[in-house]
Design a protein around this motif. Sequence first.
Motif, PDB file in Angstrom:
ATOM      1  N   GLN A   5     -65.364 -70.701  -2.762  1.00  0.00           N
ATOM      2  CA  GLN A   5     -65.173 -69.677  -3.690  1.00  0.00           C
ATOM      3  C   GLN A   5     -64.170 -68.588  -2.995  1.00  0.00           C
ATOM      4  O   GLN A   5     -64.452 -68.087  -1.549  1.00  0.00           O
ATOM      5  N   THR A   6     -63.203 -68.239  -3.905  1.00  0.00           N
ATOM      6  CA  THR A   6     -62.258 -67.136  -3.349  1.00  0.00           C
ATOM      7  C   THR A   6     -62.569 -65.898  -4.060  1.00  0.00           C
ATOM      8  O   THR A   6     -62.771 -65.622  -4.977  1.00  0.00           O
ATOM      9  N   ILE A   7     -62.767 -64.754  -3.067  1.00  0.00           N
ATOM     10  CA  ILE A   7     -62.940 -63.404  -3.264  1.00  0.00           C
ATOM     11  C   ILE A   7     -62.088 -62.674  -2.829  1.00  0.00           C
ATOM     12  O   ILE A   7     -61.717 -62.516  -1.356  1.00  0.00           O
ATOM     13  N   SER A   8     -61.318 -61.885  -3.673  1.00  0.00           N
ATOM     14  CA  SER A   8     -60.344 -60.955  -3.229  1.00  0.00           C
ATOM     15  C   SER A   8     -61.083 -59.678  -2.621  1.00  0.00           C
ATOM     16  O   SER A   8     -61.995 -59.417  -3.393  1.00  0.00           O
ATOM     17  N   GLU A   9     -60.445 -59.000  -1.548  1.00  0.00           N
ATOM     18  CA  GLU A   9     -61.141 -57.900  -0.978  1.00  0.00           C
ATOM     19  C   GLU A   9     -60.380 -56.594  -1.362  1.00  0.00           C
ATOM     20  O   GLU A   9     -59.207 -56.779  -1.749  1.00  0.00           O
ATOM     21  N   ALA A  10     -61.072 -55.390  -1.347  1.00  0.00           N
ATOM     22  CA  ALA A  10     -60.459 -54.093  -1.648  1.00  0.00           C
ATOM     23  C   ALA A  10     -59.299 -53.871  -0.870  1.00  0.00           C
ATOM     24  O   ALA A  10     -59.244 -54.297   0.373  1.00  0.00           O
ATOM     25  N   THR A  11     -58.324 -53.289  -1.514  1.00  0.00           N
ATOM     26  CA  THR A  11     -57.140 -52.767  -0.803  1.00  0.00           C
ATOM     27  C   THR A  11     -57.703 -51.842   0.564  1.00  0.00           C
ATOM     28  O   THR A  11     -58.637 -50.905   0.128  1.00  0.00           O
ATOM     29  N   ARG A  12     -57.272 -51.797   1.468  1.00  0.00           N
ATOM     30  CA  ARG A  12     -57.610 -50.542   2.808  1.00  0.00           C
ATOM     31  C   ARG A  12     -56.521 -49.935   3.103  1.00  0.00           C
ATOM     32  O   ARG A  12     -55.536 -50.575   3.476  1.00  0.00           O
ATOM     33  N   THR A  13     -56.772 -48.847   3.862  1.00  0.00           N
ATOM     34  CA  THR A  13     -55.571 -48.258   4.797  1.00  0.00           C
ATOM     35  C   THR A  13     -56.616 -47.553   5.880  1.00  0.00           C
ATOM     36  O   THR A  13     -57.690 -47.421   5.766  1.00  0.00           O
ATOM     37  N   ARG A  14     -55.884 -47.739   6.928  1.00  0.00           N
ATOM     38  CA  ARG A  14     -56.450 -47.696   8.252  1.00  0.00           C
ATOM     39  C   ARG A  14     -56.886 -46.436   8.742  1.00  0.00           C
ATOM     40  O   ARG A  14     -56.091 -45.306   8.690  1.00  0.00           O
ATOM     41  N   GLN A  15     -58.102 -46.082   8.600  1.00  0.00           N
ATOM     42  CA  GLN A  15     -58.505 -44.548   9.211  1.00  0.00           C
ATOM     43  C   GLN A  15     -59.477 -44.664  10.340  1.00  0.00           C
ATOM     44  O   GLN A  15     -59.813 -45.661  10.771  1.00  0.00           O
ATOM     45  N   SER A  16     -59.607 -43.460  11.089  1.00  0.00           N
ATOM     46  CA  SER A  16     -60.675 -43.531  12.108  1.00  0.00           C
ATOM     47  C   SER A  16     -62.035 -43.197  11.819  1.00  0.00           C
ATOM     48  O   SER A  16     -62.612 -42.400  12.247  1.00  0.00           O
ATOM     49  N   LYS A  17     -62.589 -44.433  10.942  1.00  0.00           N
ATOM     50  CA  LYS A  17     -63.821 -44.246  10.373  1.00  0.00           C
ATOM     51  C   LYS A  17     -64.288 -45.781  10.506  1.00  0.00           C
ATOM     52  O   LYS A  17     -63.561 -46.621  11.254  1.00  0.00           O
ATOM     53  N   VAL A  18     -65.455 -46.008  10.039  1.00  0.00           N
ATOM     54  CA  VAL A  18     -65.862 -47.422   9.975  1.00  0.00           C
ATOM     55  C   VAL A  18     -65.748 -48.094   8.712  1.00  0.00           C
ATOM     56  O   VAL A  18     -66.403 -47.576   7.760  1.00  0.00           O
ATOM     57  N   GLN A  70     -82.828 -57.695   0.187  1.00  0.00           N
ATOM     58  CA  GLN A  70     -82.914 -58.892   0.647  1.00  0.00           C
ATOM     59  C   GLN A  70     -82.528 -59.236   2.089  1.00  0.00           C
ATOM     60  O   GLN A  70     -82.914 -60.140   2.558  1.00  0.00           O
ATOM     61  N   ALA A  71     -82.287 -58.224   2.535  1.00  0.00           N
ATOM     62  CA  ALA A  71     -81.707 -58.337   4.315  1.00  0.00           C
ATOM     63  C   ALA A  71     -81.417 -57.006   4.668  1.00  0.00           C
ATOM     64  O   ALA A  71     -81.018 -56.026   3.952  1.00  0.00           O
ATOM     65  N   THR A  72     -82.043 -56.684   5.908  1.00  0.00           N
ATOM     66  CA  THR A  72     -81.716 -55.441   6.477  1.00  0.00           C
ATOM     67  C   THR A  72     -80.877 -55.549   7.904  1.00  0.00           C
ATOM     68  O   THR A  72     -80.896 -56.752   8.387  1.00  0.00           O
ATOM     69  N   PHE A  73     -80.177 -54.788   8.407  1.00  0.00           N
ATOM     70  CA  PHE A  73     -79.408 -54.691   9.494  1.00  0.00           C
ATOM     71  C   PHE A  73     -79.260 -53.319  10.143  1.00  0.00           C
ATOM     72  O   PHE A  73     -78.936 -52.420   9.689  1.00  0.00           O
ATOM     73  N   GLU A  74     -79.675 -53.329  11.499  1.00  0.00           N
ATOM     74  CA  GLU A  74     -79.719 -52.275  12.424  1.00  0.00           C
ATOM     75  C   GLU A  74     -78.153 -52.267  13.046  1.00  0.00           C
ATOM     76  O   GLU A  74     -78.030 -53.171  13.692  1.00  0.00           O
ATOM     77  N   VAL A  75     -77.422 -51.404  12.839  1.00  0.00           N
ATOM     78  CA  VAL A  75     -76.179 -51.146  13.201  1.00  0.00           C
ATOM     79  C   VAL A  75     -75.880 -49.834  13.962  1.00  0.00           C
ATOM     80  O   VAL A  75     -76.354 -48.886  13.302  1.00  0.00           O
ATOM     81  N   ALA A  76     -75.180 -50.092  15.151  1.00  0.00           N
ATOM     82  CA  ALA A  76     -74.733 -48.800  15.878  1.00  0.00           C
ATOM     83  C   ALA A  76     -73.177 -48.723  15.504  1.00  0.00           C
ATOM     84  O   ALA A  76     -72.628 -49.362  16.435  1.00  0.00           O
ATOM     85  N   LEU A  77     -72.845 -48.217  14.626  1.00  0.00           N
ATOM     86  CA  LEU A  77     -71.378 -48.148  14.380  1.00  0.00           C
ATOM     87  C   LEU A  77     -70.388 -47.255  15.203  1.00  0.00           C
ATOM     88  O   LEU A  77     -70.826 -46.177  15.725  1.00  0.00           O
ATOM     89  N   ARG A  78     -69.318 -47.928  15.514  1.00  0.00           N
ATOM     90  CA  ARG A  78     -68.302 -47.286  16.464  1.00  0.00           C
ATOM     91  C   ARG A  78     -67.038 -46.931  15.610  1.00  0.00           C
ATOM     92  O   ARG A  78     -66.542 -47.617  14.982  1.00  0.00           O
ATOM     93  N   ARG A  79     -66.417 -46.161  15.935  1.00  0.00           N
ATOM     94  CA  ARG A  79     -65.153 -45.435  15.264  1.00  0.00           C
ATOM     95  C   ARG A  79     -64.144 -46.527  15.465  1.00  0.00           C
ATOM     96  O   ARG A  79     -63.897 -47.230  16.284  1.00  0.00           O
ATOM     97  N   GLY A  80     -63.440 -46.958  14.405  1.00  0.00           N
ATOM     98  CA  GLY A  80     -62.697 -48.046  14.406  1.00  0.00           C
ATOM     99  C   GLY A  80     -62.999 -49.319  13.998  1.00  0.00           C
ATOM    100  O   GLY A  80     -62.206 -50.309  13.774  1.00  0.00           O
ATOM    101  N   GLN A  81     -64.398 -49.559  13.845  1.00  0.00           N
ATOM    102  CA  GLN A  81     -65.113 -50.780  13.698  1.00  0.00           C
ATOM    103  C   GLN A  81     -65.246 -50.969  12.045  1.00  0.00           C
ATOM    104  O   GLN A  81     -65.487 -50.254  11.437  1.00  0.00           O
ATOM    105  N   ASN A  82     -64.822 -52.510  11.956  1.00  0.00           N
ATOM    106  CA  ASN A  82     -65.102 -52.739  10.412  1.00  0.00           C
ATOM    107  C   ASN A  82     -66.215 -53.859  10.271  1.00  0.00           C
ATOM    108  O   ASN A  82     -66.048 -54.846  11.155  1.00  0.00           O
TER     109      ASN A  82
END
Length: 198
Positions: A96-109, A164-176
């Motif tokens: 299955q082919t899924i196109s992803e949203a266009t993106r610009t790099r910023q200092s966020k997650v 349906q699922a949960t995830f504990e995340v410690a988000l870091r700047r610049g992480q995707n």
Amino acid sequence: MKNHSLFAAVCLPFLSLCSPSFAEDNSLYAEALPADASFVRFIGFEGQDSAEFAGFTFELAADEAGKYIPVSASQLSNITPGTYTSILRGPNGSQQTISEATRTRQSKVALLLVNGTDTELELRLADGSVDVISDVSPASSALREVNPVAITLGVFAVDQQVPQATFEVALRRGQNLSFVADAHGIRLIENQFAPLAK
């Protein structure tokens, strides 16, 4: 249920795009990317040493599973430079082919929800109180950038209160991060890049 003002205080969102120039500036690649680079990743292809997409054969190294592979769009059929694409492989080998949203790099997650199921999905706080990414149709994706925080997120079917699922995340700047839902279930993938495809 959906407190958007709370979300605004926690996660200031906007669309994001990780460009070839960003990759070069941050030394993610051993060599410069072509100006027309596009990015393709193959999810669920563990054990496969190659895959076909847009008329091009990608070599799949075992340690590069699920990573974005940069490739010159001139080597692909009907692919626009700068685009991101996820190819999901089902248990029976279907793709299955899924196109992803266009993106610009910023200092966020950057958070990306990739929906390879037949159900409309959302990404919310795990208790369902705040939408992060809403109304992602089957065979599509959506992206949002947020501030780095430690938080528990859940993937929900639209109009359902139990994740349906949960995830504990410690988000870091610049992480995707990608939350990928398909026939294998729902998994969290930290976005990484493989070497340039030849």
